[in-house]
Design an enzyme around this catalytic site. Structure first.
Site: not given
Length: 189
Positions: A12-14, A58, A101, A103
């Site tokens: 979770g650093s971003n 899920r 997202n 990447h």
């Protein structure tokens, strides 16, 4: 005030960086963090920053329970920041051009199923690439194939390990991901 939700599966650093960025600006409410991993460090980071979080499995993701929660929030943007599962089509369709997202490579290279985190950096290293970078893109029904929003490259000729490449990629992610999110929200408001 715009609302975003963040999906993450790991450290979770971003996610933390995005939350801190918007806490300073008071323009965007990071409304909630969603994770598929009950042991993810992102849960601790969210708690420390007073952002609610939700763990799901899920079945809950694929059968509409997560979508129901999102519909109650009505986010302006859904941000995947290290979320490792394929994002379900029914959520993408419910929020067209609102799911993005990041990447850790210059797509279309080093994308697709299984290409995340250190797997990407190791492949880049093994192929003796001179540069790599980040791609921020809209999410569609295929891994890493949505329309590109932003790319930034970095020279990695001096990198001797996948970890050194990861460090350079993190610098790019932390600098540009919040900025791109902010621009998207400003453009859409």
């Amino acid at each position: 005030m715009s609302k975003i939700v963040i999906f993450a599966s790991g450290s979770g650093s971003n996610a933390e960086n995005i939350i801190l960025h918007f806490n300073k600006k008071n323009l965007v409410n990071v409304f909630e963090v969603f994770t598929n991993n009950p042991n993810a460090k992102v849960l601790e980071r969210a708690k420390n920053l007073n952002v609610p979080s939700q763990v799901f499995n899920r079945q809950e993701l694929n059968e509409g329970i997560v979508l129901e929660r999102l519909n109650k929030i009505q986010p302006d943007l859904i941000v995947l920041a290290g979320f490792l599962w394929k994002f379900p089509e029914h959520i993408i369709k419910a929020y067209p051009n609102k799911v993005i997202n990041i990447h850790p490579a210059l797509l279309p290279n080093y994308g697709g199923k299984g290409m995340y985190g250190m797997n990407v950096h190791q492949a880049v290293l093994e192929n003796k690439e001179k540069e790599t970078g980040i791609t921020i893109h809209y999410v569609n029904e295929h891994y890493d194939e949505g329309e590109f929003i932003f790319q930034k490259s970095v020279n990695i000729e001096d990198c001797k390990s996948a970890e050194e490449i990861a460090d350079k990629i993190h610098v790019l992610e932390y600098q540009y991901f919040p900025e791109v999110i902010e621009k998207l929200l400003t453009r859409n408001s």
